[in-house]
Each structure stands twice: as C-alpha cells, then as structure tokens.
Scaffold this active site. Structure first.
Site, PDB file in Angstrom:
ATOM      1  N   ALA A 131       0.850  -1.189   0.000  1.00 13.34           N
ATOM      2  CA  ALA A 131       0.000   0.000   0.000  1.00 13.34           C
ATOM      3  C   ALA A 131       0.884   1.237   0.000  1.00 13.34           C
ATOM      4  O   ALA A 131       2.024   1.182   0.454  1.00 13.34           O
ATOM      5  CB  ALA A 131      -0.885  -0.014   1.240  1.00 13.34           C
ATOM      6  N   GLY A 172       0.963  -5.166   0.952  1.00 11.65           N
ATOM      7  CA  GLY A 172      -0.129  -5.291  -0.030  1.00 11.65           C
ATOM      8  C   GLY A 172       0.342  -5.876  -1.342  1.00 11.65           C
ATOM      9  O   GLY A 172      -0.447  -6.451  -2.096  1.00 11.65           O
ATOM     10  N   GLU A 210       0.108  -9.493  -0.758  1.00 13.33           N
ATOM     11  CA  GLU A 210      -1.339  -9.811  -0.696  1.00 13.33           C
ATOM     12  C   GLU A 210      -1.920  -9.844  -2.115  1.00 13.33           C
ATOM     13  O   GLU A 210      -2.766 -10.690  -2.423  1.00 13.33           O
ATOM     14  CB  GLU A 210      -2.054  -8.786   0.191  1.00 13.33           C
ATOM     15  CG  GLU A 210      -1.709  -8.933   1.674  1.00 13.33           C
ATOM     16  CD  GLU A 210      -2.294  -7.816   2.503  1.00 13.33           C
ATOM     17  OE1 GLU A 210      -3.119  -8.118   3.399  1.00 13.33           O
ATOM     18  OE2 GLU A 210      -1.952  -6.636   2.251  1.00 13.33           O
ATOM     19  N   GLU A 257       4.050  -5.496   7.638  1.00 11.80           N
ATOM     20  CA  GLU A 257       3.186  -4.431   8.160  1.00 11.80           C
ATOM     21  C   GLU A 257       3.440  -4.134   9.640  1.00 11.80           C
ATOM     22  O   GLU A 257       3.329  -2.991  10.076  1.00 11.80           O
ATOM     23  CB  GLU A 257       1.706  -4.826   7.968  1.00 11.80           C
ATOM     24  CG  GLU A 257       1.173  -4.624   6.551  1.00 11.80           C
ATOM     25  CD  GLU A 257       1.477  -5.781   5.627  1.00 11.80           C
ATOM     26  OE1 GLU A 257       0.909  -5.820   4.519  1.00 11.80           O
ATOM     27  OE2 GLU A 257       2.297  -6.651   5.980  1.00 11.80           O
TER      28      GLU A 257
HETATM   29  N1  T1G Z   1       4.603   3.377  -0.072  1.00 12.73           N
HETATM   30  C1  T1G Z   1       5.078   4.575  -0.470  1.00 12.73           C
HETATM   31  N2  T1G Z   1       6.402   4.840  -0.744  1.00 12.73           N
HETATM   32  C2  T1G Z   1       7.245   3.820  -0.589  1.00 12.73           C
HETATM   33  C3  T1G Z   1       6.826   2.536  -0.156  1.00 12.73           C
HETATM   34  C4  T1G Z   1       5.438   2.333   0.094  1.00 12.73           C
HETATM   35  N3  T1G Z   1       4.942   1.144   0.474  1.00 12.73           N
HETATM   36  N4  T1G Z   1       7.913   1.744  -0.076  1.00 12.73           N
HETATM   37  C5  T1G Z   1       8.973   2.506  -0.446  1.00 12.73           C
HETATM   38  N5  T1G Z   1       8.581   3.744  -0.760  1.00 12.73           N
HETATM   39  C6  T1G Z   1       9.430   4.853  -1.214  1.00 12.73           C
HETATM   40  C7  T1G Z   1      10.411   5.322  -0.129  1.00 12.73           C
HETATM   41  O1  T1G Z   1       9.815   6.241   0.744  1.00 12.73           O
HETATM   42  C8  T1G Z   1      11.509   5.950  -0.986  1.00 12.73           C
HETATM   43  O2  T1G Z   1      11.049   7.201  -1.370  1.00 12.73           O
HETATM   44  C9  T1G Z   1      11.531   5.073  -2.229  1.00 12.73           C
HETATM   45  O3  T1G Z   1      10.267   4.378  -2.254  1.00 12.73           O
HETATM   46  C10 T1G Z   1      12.619   4.039  -2.210  1.00 12.73           C
HETATM   47  O4  T1G Z   1      12.526   3.338  -0.996  1.00 12.73           O
HETATM   48  C11 T1G Z   1      -2.799  -3.210   2.993  1.00 12.73           C
HETATM   49  C12 T1G Z   1      -1.283  -1.775   4.762  1.00 12.73           C
HETATM   50  C13 T1G Z   1      10.674  -1.497  -0.796  1.00 12.73           C
HETATM   51  C14 T1G Z   1      12.396  -2.642   0.534  1.00 12.73           C
HETATM   52  O5  T1G Z   1       6.395  -2.054   4.533  1.00 12.73           O
HETATM   53  O6  T1G Z   1      10.637  -1.701   2.947  1.00 12.73           O
HETATM   54  O7  T1G Z   1       0.929  -2.766   2.356  1.00 12.73           O
HETATM   55  O8  T1G Z   1      12.487   8.491   0.096  1.00 12.73           O
HETATM   56  O9  T1G Z   1      14.624   4.317   0.002  1.00 12.73           O
HETATM   57  O10 T1G Z   1      16.132   0.871   0.655  1.00 12.73           O
HETATM   58  O11 T1G Z   1      -1.598  -4.878   4.008  1.00 12.73           O
HETATM   59  O12 T1G Z   1      11.274   0.867   0.789  1.00 12.73           O
HETATM   60  O13 T1G Z   1      13.106   8.142  -2.273  1.00 12.73           O
HETATM   61  O14 T1G Z   1      11.120   9.575  -1.686  1.00 12.73           O
HETATM   62  O15 T1G Z   1      13.352   2.452   1.163  1.00 12.73           O
HETATM   63  O16 T1G Z   1      15.808   0.032  -1.684  1.00 12.73           O
HETATM   64  C15 T1G Z   1       3.929  -2.495   3.462  1.00 12.73           C
HETATM   65  C16 T1G Z   1       8.096  -0.563   2.714  1.00 12.73           C
HETATM   66  C17 T1G Z   1       3.126  -1.244   3.330  1.00 12.73           C
HETATM   67  C18 T1G Z   1       7.521  -1.909   2.452  1.00 12.73           C
HETATM   68  C19 T1G Z   1      12.980  -0.611  -0.831  1.00 12.73           C
HETATM   69  N6  T1G Z   1       5.150  -2.344   2.717  1.00 12.73           N
HETATM   70  N7  T1G Z   1       9.231  -0.270   1.866  1.00 12.73           N
HETATM   71  O17 T1G Z   1      14.019  -0.273   0.036  1.00 12.73           O
HETATM   72  O18 T1G Z   1      14.618   2.018  -0.979  1.00 12.73           O
HETATM   73  S1  T1G Z   1       1.666  -1.344   4.311  1.00 12.73           S
HETATM   74  C20 T1G Z   1       6.311  -2.114   3.328  1.00 12.73           C
HETATM   75  C21 T1G Z   1      10.431  -0.851   2.082  1.00 12.73           C
HETATM   76  C22 T1G Z   1       0.657  -2.400   3.431  1.00 12.73           C
HETATM   77  C23 T1G Z   1      -1.423  -3.715   3.291  1.00 12.73           C
HETATM   78  C24 T1G Z   1      -0.594  -2.825   4.137  1.00 12.73           C
HETATM   79  C25 T1G Z   1      11.563  -0.391   1.233  1.00 12.73           C
HETATM   80  C26 T1G Z   1      11.855  -1.298   0.019  1.00 12.73           C
HETATM   81  P1  T1G Z   1      11.991   8.404  -1.298  1.00 12.73           P
HETATM   82  P2  T1G Z   1      13.833   3.080  -0.102  1.00 12.73           P
HETATM   83  P3  T1G Z   1      15.247   0.650  -0.505  1.00 12.73           P
END
Ligand code: T1G
Length: 654
Positions: A65, A104, A107, A127
């Site tokens: 998400a 997500g 998922e 999450e």
């Molecule tokens: N949403 C929005 N922006 C995101 C994002 C996300 N999910 N994931 C990464 N970014 C942006 C981040 O802010 C950065 O932006 C750029 O992408 C590169 O990321 C319904 C509710 C994927 C392993 O927990 O763990 O799904 O700073 O610098 O080190 O069940 O990002 O450059 O402007 O971190 O190579 C669950 C979160 C969401 C994964 C890449 N997902 N992301 O790591 O690069 S909740 C997560 C990460 C959800 C559902 C629920 C890491 C990465 P900017 P980065 P990286």
C-alpha cells in the site's frame, strides 16, 4: 509520471500481461488501484483471454500500500476490494515476482491464482514494522497457502523471505531467473491445461493446523517488548481460522483500521519517513559522492575489525593496517570470525571469497590504491593525529579520510591536516558490521562531496546514516550521557540500579542503562568523565559512585562485577558492594532515599533525553528532531514503536 497510466496491458496471444508501473516501488496508491481494477474488469469481460500475467516494472513487483496515503481518507477502490475481484476472477492470474513483493504487494500476489518468482525476490508481510497488520487479506490467505506456523513467522515478526525459500514452503509455484520468458510459458500452460493441472491446487492450499497459541503468544510478547501490532496480528490469524472468508476479511479490516489510526503506527511511519530523509541531509546540496572502490582501515581491534567486516560484506576490498604483525594477525582473526558468523547466519555466501579481497599490513604504503580510509585506533588525540599525518603522507590526494572516533574533537583533528576538506567522522556502533546506525560527522571544513561520499558508503553498507556536527559525543553519545547522568541522580535519590533498569525494560528498551554499562565496561565512560573534568560545569550535580566502582576495580561483566554482580559471568544479580557504595554516597550527601515509580523514572529519563535533544538542535549538531529519533532508535535501543524521544515530545499520548 504524469499522464502515463500506472498499469498497462499487453496481449500476447490468449495471454494478457498486466504491468504495474508506478516508480520507484509500484506502491499501490489510488491511481494504480483504479487502473488495475479497470484492467481486471476488462480482462474478465474478454473471453479470448485465457490467462493473465501480473508483473511489476522497474525495481520490483510491488512494495505494498502507498504509505504516504495513510492518515488521509481511504479512496476507492480499496486494496482489499481490488484483491477480492482478482481472487474471484474466472480467468486465472499468475503473479510474476521480482525485486520485492511486500505487504499489499504480496497480498496482491496471494490474491492471484499462481505465483512464479526469481530466487532472490524479497517476499514478506512487514506491516507490523509500520505498526499495522496486513489489511488486504494477508492474515486469511497466507496461512491457507503456507500453513499457520510459517504465516505467523512472516506476519507477526514481519520478516521477508526469498523467492527460493518461498518455493520451499509452497508460497510460489515456480522459480525462474529469466522471469518474463518463464512466466509466459507457465501462463500458456495454465491457459492450456488449466490451473489445477499445472499447480496441483485450486485457490487456497492447506488446511491450517492450529498451533499452540499460548506458547506463540508468550514468545511473541517477550520478543516484541510492548509493541501491540504483532499480538493483534496473531489474534487476527487465530480468529480467522474459524471464520468464513468474508467475515475473516471484515475482522482483519477492522483490526487494521484501529491500528492505522493509532499512536504506534503513527510513530513507526514517522520513523519510516525519518530514516529515509536522514539519508539526504541538506548539507549535501547537489554534491556528488566520489567513487569508492578500494578501502583501508587503520586498527584491527573490535571496532576496526567490525568496520573491515562491514566493508568486505558490502563488496569492498579492504587493507587493514596495524602497528605490528601480531596485532595484524589478531585483527585478521577477528575479521574471519565475523565473516564465519555472518556465513552461518546466511548473510554471506562464502567467507573465503571475501577474504581474497582482504589483506593486512604494517606499512601505510599499502594504502596507496585506497580511495577511502577509516581510522579506528585507540581514543587518544595524539595517536589519532599521528595516524592522519601518516595517511596524508601515503594516501592518494583525492582519497577520503574518516575517523571512527566516538568523542574526540574532529575540528581540532581537521586543523592538523593539510587537506581538512577530505576528513569526516564515520561513527560506527559496535558490532560495526551488525548495528544499523552510522553517525556521519561533518567538521567545519568537510567538503560537501566528502560528506556525500560518506552517505553513499552508508547506503552501500545498508546503514541508516545521520549527519551530525562536532561536539562531545555527537548526537547519540551526548544524549546517552545526559540520561545516564539523570539515572545516576535517580539512583542517588533512592532507586536501585535494578529499579531503573526494570523501568527502562518495561518501557521497551532491550536493557537498562546500568546493565548496558556493565556490558560495555565502566572504564570507557570513566575515561570520558576524567577527560571532561576540567571543563565540567561545576554548578551541575555530580555523582561519584560510578568512579568509585571503577576505582574499586568493578568494571562490569568483564570483572564479574560492576553495578551488578555476575557470579556466572552473565546474569546480573544485586551486588552488596555496589549497594554499600551507593549507601555511603547517600550518607555523605545527606540524602534520605525515597521510592520511585517506574513511570516517574521513565518520565525523568525521557525529559533528560528531550532536553539534550533540544540543546543539540539549537546548536545545529543535528539537522532535525527526526534525525535525533533515528539515532536513538537505531543506536541506543529506544523502542521503535514509540517513535523516538523527540517524536514523543511532539506527540504526547494521553
Ligand atoms: N509506499 C510509499 N512509498 C514507498 C513505499 C510504500 N509502500 N515503499 C517505499 N517507498 C518509497 C520510499 O519512501 C523511498 O522514497 C523510495 O520508495 C525508495 O525506498 C494493505 C497496509 C521497498 C524494501 O512495509 O521496505 O501494504 O524516500 O529508500 O532501501 O496490508 O522501501 O526516495 O522519496 O526504502 O531500496 C507495506 C516498505 C506497506 C515496504 C525498498 N510495505 N518499503 O528499500 O529504498 S503497508 C512495506 C520498504 C501495506 C497492506 C498494508 C523499502 C523497500 P523516497 P527506499 P530501498
């Protein structure tokens, strides 16, 4: 990219290939969800299409998400609704996973009817690390694909797995290095022979075996130290086993929303943003890092060998310099030990291969090919000055020079250099190849590209880096000195070391300040206090008990006695000798000891942290309160789910 749809559909014969294209990580924001919804509707209506491949363009499949949408009113189509539509589709969907499929994103893949992945793809439901639970079917679908035990591991601990591991547990149906070709072949096979014939299954795969929930809950509670999302996740999985799909999804959604709107998730999302922002300090401007391809480390002690290990694990050749052969041999043995341990934990493939890029020497001339050298010798100014004089004599003029000092005045050191612009502090935390935090210290002469090189190195090492200015203890140690001082005041006024440590553990710290000092050794802060004695503010209250302990030879665990006694060398027990020293101090200071509630103890510790944090901000030692939180959470065990001391100051919970 304005105007470009985040979802494109191509027809490859009877196969539709649906591509997610929302850089940088295909986060499932509203535009992507709507476009995918429309694509799914169109495909379902087109009877010529026999199967669908869903892929992600760019770095990966989908990172879940869109975190930036949290805190705003949810917009349709909701991810859960979209996934329900795909899961119920008559045309089979094959998810082709590379890079990452997280939250997500996984998922979405679970809503598809089959999955193929590259062996190194990262698959996970992390999450809980955002104070949430999966909110789009993960707590219902994952246990029914991989079984409860695996699902609990992945959801409650938020640990991603690789594509290879996912194949082993049945989460993906096939692995492929050449994903586009193999995904197309598999989709065509499904279109021809049908899903069950190809994957041997229809929809959800296993009848989840209920585990020992009591034991799981107890372990989880112990390991997550007060965070609530993991326990909510476990409860949601447990309840969902006895519910029909629609009820299970509704229950999951309700739990998800309650967490999303709560303090814990707000704090953890703050850290998600703050850790990424910290890697881009304003001082960088448009400066570009210098290339780093060959590195050197001075000193093979605990810190030097840890830094050398971190560099080797990140793929940099390392030359380790020591004062003599036996010290060099000891340093090399520590590096090998670290690498062997990393290999046994599956963090690296082959110690020997990395050691081929490692050498030791006692001759600084061996550093000529290095473009970045990190000094990690004994914390003495004159010794460090001599090292940097030698570095300036033997290293290439464009080489970046860094010091791992925790305390010494880097501005004073820079003033001794012919080229101070190429000096910065790279303050690692022990063990340097494991701890995430790196304070990148900017002197008043550090050039922007030198600083940029430090941050580029941090990214390559997988560190969370924070820019710090020069002062005694930079950001982290300075704040630690402040709350350690406050803890000694509370001790003098009546609490015991165990009372204070219990309050800190109850708050969520992995260990209390007195246990921590005994672990790292009391002589370190003793030396710092002695160094600061001449400049200490005489108006400031001073508690000499810690000095008395050191002068009595009680240095901590290594002497089986410090604040605590360690009869077995490991387990802290109340120490009568220490209690006697505390009682003597109170008597001499005329203090009548009083009882402290845990909340009062934590209130004073937090106030000390926040007070020092404000001073650090006012002096420009830290760029922002967020940076201070990133330091305290990644370097000092401050509980992540509380967001950090400055976040708590700005967001008091009722
Ligand atoms: N949403 C929005 N922006 C995101 C994002 C996300 N999910 N994931 C990464 N970014 C942006 C981040 O802010 C950065 O932006 C750029 O992408 C590169 O990321 C319904 C509710 C994927 C392993 O927990 O763990 O799904 O700073 O610098 O080190 O069940 O990002 O450059 O402007 O971190 O190579 C669950 C979160 C969401 C994964 C890449 N997902 N992301 O790591 O690069 S909740 C997560 C990460 C959800 C559902 C629920 C890491 C990465 P900017 P980065 P990286």
């Amino acid at each position: 990219m304005a105007g470009l749809s985040p979802v494109t559909v191509e027809l490859l014969g009877a196969i539709a290939r649906v591509s997610l294209n929302a850089p940088p990580v295909n986060a499932a924001g509203q535009a992507l969800r709507q476009a995918l919804w429309d694509a799914a509707a169109a495909i379902e209506a087109d009877t010529k299409i026999k199967a669908v491949i869903l892929v992600g363009k760019g770095r990966g499949f989908c990172a879940g998400a869109d975190i930036s949408e949290f805190g705003r009113p949810a917009q349709a189509p909701l991810l859960a609704e979209l996934l329900g539509k795909i899961a119920a589709a008559h045309t089979p969907w094959l998810a082709a996973l590379h890079g990452m499929a997280l939250g997500g994103g996984l998922e979405l893949a679970l809503a598809c009817h089959a999955r193929i992945a590259t062996p190194d793809c990262q698959l996970g439901l992390p999450e809980v690390s955002l104070g949430l639970i999966p909110g789009a079917g993960g707590t219902f679908r994952l246990p029914r694909v991989v079984g409860v035990a695996q699902a609990v591991e992945m959801i409650c601990y938020g640990k991603p797995i690789t594509g290879k591991q996912a194949a082993e547990i049945g989460l993906v149906d096939a692995l492929a290095d050449d994903l586009p070709t193999n995904a197309l072949a598999l989709a065509q096979d499904i279109a021809t022979r049908g899903l069950t014939a190809v994957t041997g299954a229809t929809g959800l795969r296993v009848a989840p075996e209920p585990p020992d929930w009591g034991a799981l809950t107890a372990t989880l509670r112990r390991k997550t130290r007060g965070q609530s999302a993991p326990l909510v996740a476990l409860e949601t999985i447990q309840t969902s086993l006895g519910l029909p799909e629609h009820k299970a999804l509704a229950q999951e959604r309700a739990a998800f929303i309650a967490l999303r709107d709560g303090a814990e998730s707000a704090a953890l999302r703050h850290l998600f943003r703050a850790e990424r922002a910290a890697m881009r300090p304003k001082q960088l401007g448009t400066a570009q890092p210098r290339a780093t391809s060959n590195t050197g480390v001075i000193g093979g002690g605990t810190m030097g060998s840890g830094i050398a290990t971190a560099l080797l694990m990140a793929g940099y050749p390392v030359t380790l310099i020591e004062r003599d052969e036996s010290a060099a041999t000891k340093g090399a043995a520590l590096v090998r030990h670290n690498l062997d341990a990393a290999q046994s934990r599956g963090l690296i493939a082959d110690t020997a291969a990395l050691l081929n890029t490692f050498q030791t020497s006692t001759d600084y001339a061996a550093l000529a090919p290095c473009d970045l050298v990190i000094e990690a010798v004994f914390e003495d100014f004159d010794i460090k000055r001599a090292v940097f004089t030698a570095l300036e004599a033997h290293c290439a003029p464009e080489a970046i020079l860094a010091s791992n000092t925790s305390y010494l005045d880097l501005n004073a050191l820079a003033a001794t250099l012919a080229q101070p612009a190429r000096l910065l502090g790279l303050h690692f935390f022990a063990p340097a190849h494991i701890m995430k935090l790196l304070e990148v210290v900017e002197t008043n002469a550090t050039a922007p590209e030198t600083l940029a090189t430090g941050f580029a190195l941090a990214r390559a090492l997988g560190k969370v880096a924070v820019r710090a200015g020069v002062c005694d203890g930079f950001i982290g140690n300075r704040i630690m000195s402040a709350y350690r001082r406050e803890c000694e005041y509370i001790l003098a006024d009546g609490a015991s070391p165990a009372d204070i440590d219990a309050a800190m553990r109850g708050f969520g710290f992995p260990m209390g300040v007195f246990e921590m000092q005994d672990l790292s050794g009391l002589e370190i802060s003793y030396a710092m206090r002695k160094r600061q004695a001449a400049t200490r503010n005489s108006a400031q209250r001073y508690i000499p008990i810690a000095d008395w302990l050191v002068e009595a030879g009680r240095l901590g665990r290594k002497t089986k006695g410090g604040w605590y006694a360690y009869p077995d060398g490991k387990t802290p027990e109340p120490a009568p000798d220490t209690a006697a020293l505390i009682a003597r101090y109170r008597r001499e200071a005329g203090i009548v000891p009083r009882r402290f509630e845990e909340t009062a103890i934590m209130g004073r510790i937090l106030a000390a942290m926040q007070g020092e944090g404000r001073a650090i901000l006012a002096e420009g030692i830290a760029n922002s309160a967020d940076d201070i939180d990133v330091v305290m959470v990644n370097g000092y065990g401050f509980p992540r789910w509380r967001g950090g001391p400055m976040w708590m100051l700005a967001n008091p919970t009722p």
